[in-house]
Enzyme design. Structure first.
Site, mmCIF file in Angstrom:
data_model
loop_
_atom_site.group_PDB
_atom_site.id
_atom_site.type_symbol
_atom_site.label_atom_id
_atom_site.label_comp_id
_atom_site.label_asym_id
_atom_site.label_seq_id
_atom_site.Cartn_x
_atom_site.Cartn_y
_atom_site.Cartn_z
ATOM 1 N N THR A 1 13.472 68.587 41.398
ATOM 2 C CA THR A 1 12.124 68.427 40.863
ATOM 3 C C THR A 1 11.988 69.081 39.481
ATOM 4 O O THR A 1 12.703 70.036 39.179
ATOM 5 C CB THR A 1 11.198 69.156 41.876
ATOM 6 O OG1 THR A 1 11.252 68.453 43.090
ATOM 7 C CG2 THR A 1 9.783 69.294 41.404
ATOM 8 N N GLY A 46 10.059 70.976 50.271
ATOM 9 C CA GLY A 46 8.612 70.800 50.285
ATOM 10 C C GLY A 46 7.955 71.362 51.528
ATOM 11 O O GLY A 46 6.880 71.963 51.461
ATOM 12 N N ARG A 50 7.079 60.292 53.794
ATOM 13 C CA ARG A 50 7.081 61.764 53.757
ATOM 14 C C ARG A 50 6.368 62.260 52.486
ATOM 15 O O ARG A 50 6.525 61.683 51.412
ATOM 16 C CB ARG A 50 8.528 62.250 53.773
ATOM 17 C CG ARG A 50 8.667 63.773 53.751
ATOM 18 C CD ARG A 50 9.416 64.211 52.530
ATOM 19 N NE ARG A 50 9.548 65.649 52.431
ATOM 20 C CZ ARG A 50 9.761 66.280 51.282
ATOM 21 N NH1 ARG A 50 9.887 65.596 50.165
ATOM 22 N NH2 ARG A 50 9.857 67.581 51.246
ATOM 23 N N VAL A 51 5.586 63.312 52.619
ATOM 24 C CA VAL A 51 4.842 63.832 51.476
ATOM 25 C C VAL A 51 5.502 65.102 50.942
ATOM 26 O O VAL A 51 5.766 66.041 51.686
ATOM 27 C CB VAL A 51 3.368 64.107 51.869
ATOM 28 C CG1 VAL A 51 2.622 64.803 50.739
ATOM 29 C CG2 VAL A 51 2.676 62.799 52.229
ATOM 30 N N SER A 52 5.781 65.088 49.657
ATOM 31 C CA SER A 52 6.396 66.246 48.991
ATOM 32 C C SER A 52 5.319 67.300 48.675
ATOM 33 O O SER A 52 4.131 66.997 48.639
ATOM 34 C CB SER A 52 7.044 65.736 47.708
ATOM 35 O OG SER A 52 7.043 66.724 46.741
ATOM 36 N N ASP A 53 5.751 68.514 48.401
ATOM 37 C CA ASP A 53 4.786 69.567 48.015
ATOM 38 C C ASP A 53 4.271 69.395 46.590
ATOM 39 O O ASP A 53 3.242 69.963 46.223
ATOM 40 C CB ASP A 53 5.465 70.944 48.096
ATOM 41 C CG ASP A 53 6.652 71.012 47.142
ATOM 42 O OD1 ASP A 53 7.654 70.320 47.411
ATOM 43 O OD2 ASP A 53 6.576 71.719 46.123
ATOM 44 N N THR A 60 9.596 74.312 43.148
ATOM 45 C CA THR A 60 10.617 73.350 43.569
ATOM 46 C C THR A 60 11.265 73.904 44.827
ATOM 47 O O THR A 60 11.085 75.079 45.158
ATOM 48 C CB THR A 60 11.664 73.123 42.453
ATOM 49 O OG1 THR A 60 12.670 72.227 42.944
ATOM 50 C CG2 THR A 60 12.339 74.410 42.019
ATOM 51 N N GLY A 61 12.007 73.051 45.528
ATOM 52 C CA GLY A 61 12.654 73.500 46.757
ATOM 53 C C GLY A 61 12.312 72.571 47.902
ATOM 54 O O GLY A 61 11.941 71.415 47.681
HETATM 55 N N1 ASP Z 1 10.047 69.981 46.391
HETATM 56 C C1 ASP Z 1 10.595 68.651 46.425
HETATM 57 C C2 ASP Z 1 10.253 68.001 47.725
HETATM 58 O O1 ASP Z 1 10.327 68.634 48.761
HETATM 59 C C3 ASP Z 1 12.082 68.593 46.243
HETATM 60 C C4 ASP Z 1 12.678 69.533 45.215
HETATM 61 O O2 ASP Z 1 11.998 70.337 44.636
HETATM 62 O O3 ASP Z 1 13.887 69.421 44.963
HETATM 63 O O4 ASP Z 1 9.963 66.830 47.736
#
Ligand code: ASP
Length: 280
Positions: free
Chosen positions: A154, A206, A182-185, A203-204
């Site tokens: 992200t 979600g 699916r819903v991302s953060d 990021t990370g």
């Molecule tokens: N945060 C994003 C998600 O979970 C993915 C990411 O940050 O790499 O969709």
């Protein structure tokens, strides 16, 4: 003036020296252009400007280069938060456009400021955003080999402008191979939040970020008197009981900048008012 941008998580194994150098170059280039832009634009406009450039780089998992979901489709999410008006706008799982962050920007003028799925895609078309495929050969190869996500991340940006105003923007192609829908953060206040005191982009994973309400929590703690560093530290400590996987960048109204990661390693670049630094 402060600007921080991030390109999400990358595992060490996915980073050859050559890729690292390239990421370093791209991040610094985007940071430099954003600094120039910020001379004559405000925090919100600059966070969008930087995020769109990150979306356009196939190195990152947002816009061009987004990951592919289980059914072979790309669905992207992006959000903006203006720390002054306290308006948040975003798109969730939008398809077939180049820059999700520009659709989020367009939604700032609407009463309905967060759109999802088909509604978001139809809104983008109605607003004149041309059809665009953000699929790259590399992502297609990963998808076809059913490889787990290599963590390509992200993107996001937080800004403090000359007037002391703050903003955050975040954009993602998701986790890769997720269940469609699916819903991302990233287009929630857990992944992207700002007010008059602080702005944070995450990021990370979600699910972990949403479970902890990470961006909102850090911003609220700063608002309630924590320093930016303390707010990050306490909020990241709270991820530990469930081994939450997250990274974040933040800036506060007094010009403090900070980043943290629960696991290695988030790539980011920062202009702290005097110097540029890049971490890949
Ligand atoms: N945060 C994003 C998600 O979970 C993915 C990411 O940050 O790499 O969709």
């Amino acid at each position: 003036m402060r600007i921080l941008i991030h390109g999400g998580f990358f595992s060490e194994s996915s980073q050859s020296n050559e890729t690292k150098l390239l990421k370093q170059k791209v991040l610094l280039d985007i940071l430099e252009k954003s600094k120039v832009y910020l001379q004559s634009n405000n925090a919100v406009a600059t966070s969008i400007f930087a995020t769109a450039m990150l979306e356009d780089s196939p190195l990152f998992n947002a816009g061009t280069g987004s990951q592919i979901q289980q059914d072979g489709k790309i669905r992207m999410s992006a959000a903006i938060m203006d720390g002054t008006s306290l308006k948040f706008s975003g798109v969730i799982n939008v398809e077939d456009i180049q820059n999700p962050v520009f659709v989020a920007q367009r939604l700032m003028k609407e009463d309905d400021r967060v759109l999802g799925g088909e509604g978001a895609t139809k809104y983008a078309a109605k607003e004149g955003f041309p059809l665009f495929s953000t699929e790259t050969e590399e992502r297609k190869k990963e998808y076809l080999s059913k490889k787990e996500s290599n963590g390509t991340g992200t993107v996001g940006c937080v800004v403090l402008d000359r007037q002391g105003k703050l903003a955050a923007a975040t954009s993602t192609g998701g986790k890769g191979f997720e269940i469609p829908g699916r819903v991302s953060d990233s287009a929630t206040i857990a992944g992207n939040f700002a007010n008059q005191n602080c702005a944070v982009s995450c990021t990370g994973v979600g699910e972990d970020i949403v479970s902890s309400g990470l961006a909102t929590k850090i911003v609220t703690r700063v608002t309630d008197g924590f320093s930016l560093t303390e707010a990050f530290k306490k909020s990241f400590d709270e991820l530990k009981p469930y081994d939450g996987f997250a990274g974040a960048i933040g800036v506060s109204k007094n010009g403090d900048v900070f980043f943290s990661e629960s696991h290695p390693k988030i790539v980011y670049a920062c202009f702290d008012g005097e110097n540029n630094t890049v971490f890949v």
